[in-house]
Design an enzyme around this catalytic site. Sequence first.
Site, mmCIF file in Angstrom:
data_model
loop_
_atom_site.group_PDB
_atom_site.id
_atom_site.type_symbol
_atom_site.label_atom_id
_atom_site.label_comp_id
_atom_site.label_asym_id
_atom_site.label_seq_id
_atom_site.Cartn_x
_atom_site.Cartn_y
_atom_site.Cartn_z
ATOM 1 N N TYR A 87 -7.004 2.447 -1.358
ATOM 2 C CA TYR A 87 -6.625 2.262 0.040
ATOM 3 C C TYR A 87 -5.322 2.972 0.319
ATOM 4 O O TYR A 87 -4.546 3.268 -0.588
ATOM 5 C CB TYR A 87 -6.553 0.776 0.427
ATOM 6 C CG TYR A 87 -5.352 0.034 -0.107
ATOM 7 C CD1 TYR A 87 -4.186 -0.069 0.635
ATOM 8 C CD2 TYR A 87 -5.393 -0.576 -1.358
ATOM 9 C CE1 TYR A 87 -3.083 -0.756 0.146
ATOM 10 C CE2 TYR A 87 -4.305 -1.268 -1.851
ATOM 11 C CZ TYR A 87 -3.146 -1.353 -1.092
ATOM 12 O OH TYR A 87 -2.061 -2.028 -1.577
ATOM 13 N N CYS A 88 -5.121 3.294 1.584
ATOM 14 C CA CYS A 88 -3.862 3.883 2.048
ATOM 15 C C CYS A 88 -3.552 3.217 3.385
ATOM 16 O O CYS A 88 -4.082 2.139 3.666
ATOM 17 C CB CYS A 88 -3.980 5.403 2.182
ATOM 18 S SG CYS A 88 -5.215 5.945 3.355
ATOM 19 N N GLN A 89 -2.755 3.822 4.206
ATOM 20 C CA GLN A 89 -2.381 3.177 5.459
ATOM 21 C C GLN A 89 -3.561 3.104 6.431
ATOM 22 O O GLN A 89 -3.811 2.071 7.020
ATOM 23 C CB GLN A 89 -1.197 3.912 6.103
ATOM 24 C CG GLN A 89 -0.525 3.148 7.222
ATOM 25 C CD GLN A 89 0.139 1.845 6.755
ATOM 26 O OE1 GLN A 89 0.501 1.688 5.592
ATOM 27 N NE2 GLN A 89 0.260 0.900 7.649
#
Length: 131
Positions: A87-89
């Site tokens: 996941y990232c932003q």
Amino acid sequence: MTEIYILIGILVAFILFTAYRYFKQKKVLNALTEKEFREGYRKAQLIDVREPKEFDGGHILGARNIPLSQLKQRLTELRKDQPVYLYCQSGSRSMRAALLLNKQGYKDLNHLQGGYKKWTGKIKKSKKLDY
């Protein structure tokens, strides 16, 4: 007149490349809803591909921080025989990370749809925020 043909050619090439990448990402990466992500991330390698400052500001409980910018150099920290949950932003960096991992032979790649900003579960904040 030839400039217009060159411009059209570049535009067509860009559209084809974008479409290719989109379908390649769909093929190598499972986009999971938050519910699906929650059901499997504890049995997987949970990787936050955001930069350390973002990670310290808050991350999903149990995640390891391997920023996309360092992923190639830190591949030895990931196992190929276990699922990888990324996941990232917002989701775009985790998609790029998945393409990189797929090229390196990783197969079970998943990412959180909408990224960290859509996450409603438990989070942890690091105390070292004095950058």
